[in-house]
Design a protein around this motif. Sequence first.
Motif, PDB file in Angstrom:
ATOM      1  N   GLY A  93       0.808  -1.205   0.000  1.00  0.00           N
ATOM      2  CA  GLY A  93       0.000   0.000   0.000  1.00  0.00           C
ATOM      3  C   GLY A  93       0.844   1.258   0.000  1.00  0.00           C
ATOM      4  O   GLY A  93       2.027   1.238   0.355  1.00  0.00           O
ATOM      5  N   ALA A  94       0.208   2.367  -0.390  1.00  0.00           N
ATOM      6  CA  ALA A  94       0.879   3.667  -0.426  1.00  0.00           C
ATOM      7  C   ALA A  94       0.516   4.469   0.810  1.00  0.00           C
ATOM      8  O   ALA A  94      -0.004   5.576   0.720  1.00  0.00           O
ATOM      9  CB  ALA A  94       0.481   4.437  -1.681  1.00  0.00           C
ATOM     10  N   GLY A  95       0.774   3.917   1.982  1.00  0.00           N
ATOM     11  CA  GLY A  95       0.401   4.640   3.197  1.00  0.00           C
ATOM     12  C   GLY A  95      -1.109   4.795   3.254  1.00  0.00           C
ATOM     13  O   GLY A  95      -1.858   3.829   3.087  1.00  0.00           O
ATOM     14  N   ALA A  96      -1.579   6.039   3.483  1.00  0.00           N
ATOM     15  CA  ALA A  96      -3.014   6.360   3.556  1.00  0.00           C
ATOM     16  C   ALA A  96      -3.731   5.368   4.459  1.00  0.00           C
ATOM     17  O   ALA A  96      -3.395   5.244   5.627  1.00  0.00           O
ATOM     18  CB  ALA A  96      -3.618   6.426   2.156  1.00  0.00           C
ATOM     19  N   GLY A  97      -4.705   4.592   3.914  1.00  0.00           N
ATOM     20  CA  GLY A  97      -5.515   3.725   4.750  1.00  0.00           C
ATOM     21  C   GLY A  97      -4.806   2.514   5.310  1.00  0.00           C
ATOM     22  O   GLY A  97      -5.281   1.902   6.272  1.00  0.00           O
ATOM     23  N   PHE A  98      -3.671   2.133   4.755  1.00  0.00           N
ATOM     24  CA  PHE A  98      -3.013   0.892   5.146  1.00  0.00           C
ATOM     25  C   PHE A  98      -2.219   0.992   6.452  1.00  0.00           C
ATOM     26  O   PHE A  98      -1.774  -0.032   6.967  1.00  0.00           O
ATOM     27  CB  PHE A  98      -2.090   0.411   4.024  1.00  0.00           C
ATOM     28  CG  PHE A  98      -2.832   0.020   2.785  1.00  0.00           C
ATOM     29  CD1 PHE A  98      -3.339  -1.250   2.628  1.00  0.00           C
ATOM     30  CD2 PHE A  98      -3.067   0.954   1.778  1.00  0.00           C
ATOM     31  CE1 PHE A  98      -4.046  -1.606   1.491  1.00  0.00           C
ATOM     32  CE2 PHE A  98      -3.772   0.606   0.635  1.00  0.00           C
ATOM     33  CZ  PHE A  98      -4.273  -0.678   0.495  1.00  0.00           C
TER      34      PHE A  98
END
Length: 399
Positions: free
Chosen positions: A255-260
């Motif tokens: 994932g690209a950060g954010a919700g992960f």
Amino acid sequence: MKKLTIIISLIVAVALVAWVEATMAGPQESPIRVGVVLPLTGNLSKFGNIEKNSFNMGLEEINAAGGVNGRPIELVFADDASRIETGRSAVEKLVVQDKVVALTGGYSSDVTLAVAFLANRLRIPFLVTTGAADMITERDWDYVFRINQPISEYSKTLIEFLHGELKYKSVAILHDSGLFGRAGAIEFSEHATELGWKIVLQEGYEPGTVDFKPLLGKAKAAKPDVVYMISYVHEAALLMKQSKELNFAPKVFAGAGAGFTLPEFYELAGSAAENVLSATLWTPQVPYPGAREYSINYRKKYGTETDYHGAEAYASIYVLADALKRSKELTPRGIREALVKTNMMTAFGPVRFISYENKGQQNSLPTYLVQWQKGVLETVWPAIIASKPFVSPEQAESK
């Protein structure tokens, strides 16, 4: 007639800026008002409230230590509800009615870009906390600064690790269709292509999507080594749960950060979140003074974990307080001149606004990798600050 309308609009804008500068500083003993624009309701409110909590933590510490040369800071929060027009209206109210001397916050890139445009037009310093689309600091806007890394840098460490350490060579990119997701997908595909990766699928989805199985079916059929996702928390959890239901198991989900990186991601996705790798901009293990203390104090105060979004906000109020203390005059122009000269350490990392590549007044920091292991978000890269080593799918299956 059109020319006359433009001239009148310019005269009104100039008059508004002059009026704002003349009225916003306030009496010497009054609080110094700073506006904070965040999504406090709506589908991104989880992020907005982590940041609001962190802004308030920093504010309490700063004011307890004497504020700004004896004057307290007052934060005036405005809810943008993740809507562009709401964000614009919030800025106008903060500047005209609340008479703030500076702005900070900014979560989604779409809203942050609109807020940045208006703030620059009104000549109000805007310290961006989270909005990550590269273009936000590529517009030569004199009054816009950004503390966090742009989206193009989220993927660099991740690709270097997946390519250099794990030798993976193909990827499917699934992304939110908003500005953050689109920009991140383009940047990731460009970096990956430069290294010779094969992009087997690159496709967006609308925010609020709940059925990802058609998209995931296409990704599964493409047989990628890596699935790279740019998603907010609810969509991130659904992507993982539905991948598990489809028995879709690439070598790595990333994932690209954010919700992960939010605790809620694991709560929603359950065992489907296990071993998901993600880029992040900060972890409690980073070697910056106050980073671990901020994480511990946040957990004590709010009863839950924080993540890089909170650290960005916590650092942002300290950066603004530093600029306010150094300002020769508490006007937007004076504060902007002080921000330009910022050079300080925060719990989020060193902050200095520089120009590089196409960006201006942009802070430059490394990024990190984290992985969900047995319900805990562990730092796995770089190795020098890792709390646990990376667990590959093969290792996970053998345990």
